[in-house]
Design a protein around this motif. Sequence first.
Motif, PDB file in Angstrom:
ATOM      1  N   VAL A   1       0.645   1.400  -9.680  1.00 41.58           N
ATOM      2  CA  VAL A   1      -0.204   2.029  -9.147  1.00 41.58           C
ATOM      3  C   VAL A   1      -1.163   0.983  -9.064  1.00 41.58           C
ATOM      4  N   THR A   2      -1.724   0.470 -10.049  1.00 40.65           N
ATOM      5  CA  THR A   2      -2.978  -0.886  -9.913  1.00 40.65           C
ATOM      6  C   THR A   2      -2.160  -2.135  -9.668  1.00 40.65           C
ATOM      7  N   ARG A   3      -1.383  -2.204  -9.905  1.00 45.83           N
ATOM      8  CA  ARG A   3      -0.341  -3.420  -9.276  1.00 45.83           C
ATOM      9  C   ARG A   3       0.104  -3.412  -8.292  1.00 45.83           C
ATOM     10  N   HIS A   4       0.821  -2.874  -7.579  1.00 44.94           N
ATOM     11  CA  HIS A   4       0.225  -2.840  -6.238  1.00 44.94           C
ATOM     12  C   HIS A   4      -0.446  -2.546  -5.177  1.00 44.94           C
TER      13      HIS A   4
ATOM     14  N   LEU B   1       1.074  -1.258   0.428  1.00 43.77           N
ATOM     15  CA  LEU B   1      -0.518   0.095   0.172  1.00 43.77           C
ATOM     16  C   LEU B   1       0.677   1.664  -0.055  1.00 43.77           C
ATOM     17  N   ALA B   2       2.236   1.106   1.396  1.00 45.59           N
ATOM     18  CA  ALA B   2       2.749   2.416   0.664  1.00 45.59           C
ATOM     19  C   ALA B   2       2.849   2.867  -0.709  1.00 45.59           C
ATOM     20  N   ARG B   3       3.774   1.291  -1.144  1.00 47.43           N
ATOM     21  CA  ARG B   3       4.514   1.633  -2.392  1.00 47.43           C
ATOM     22  C   ARG B   3       3.474   1.966  -3.964  1.00 47.43           C
TER      23      ARG B   3
ATOM     24  N   PHE C   1     -10.271   0.786 -10.429  1.00 49.28           N
ATOM     25  CA  PHE C   1      -7.965   0.869 -11.401  1.00 49.28           C
ATOM     26  C   PHE C   1      -8.025   0.459 -12.186  1.00 49.28           C
ATOM     27  N   ASP C   2      -8.257  -0.357 -12.202  1.00 50.71           N
ATOM     28  CA  ASP C   2      -7.288  -1.073 -13.912  1.00 50.71           C
ATOM     29  C   ASP C   2      -8.504  -0.535 -14.694  1.00 50.71           C
TER      30      ASP C   2
END
Length: 110
Positions: free
Chosen positions: A33-36, A16-18, A96-97
């Motif tokens: 962003v969506t991957r993390h 989440l921080a990443r 998000f995707d």
Amino acid sequence: MAALLALVTCAALVELARMLGRVRPESLFSSAVTRHFRRFAGLLMIAAVLRVLLPAAASLWLAAQSGAHSASLEFSGDDLLSILPVAVFFFVARLFDQAAQLEDDQRSIV
């Protein structure tokens, strides 16, 4: 059991921080962003499932070690209910995707 749950939950918070570190005004829904966020949701799901299954597995193992021919398994409603918000995170990751796809389409048109 608690250490394993804490480890998986901490890994989820790191993801989440990443994710939050990759958010930029010019690309809110990038693939990074969506991957993390998907990893965050996946790790939280693993933690929620482990929270439900580990005590049951420990009870079965202890029953087998003691030579008992039966074991009583109990599941807390709170533990089962903890899976619901995690499922919502998967739907948010899917949103998000879709937002990332729309953002890429919009940039390619312009």
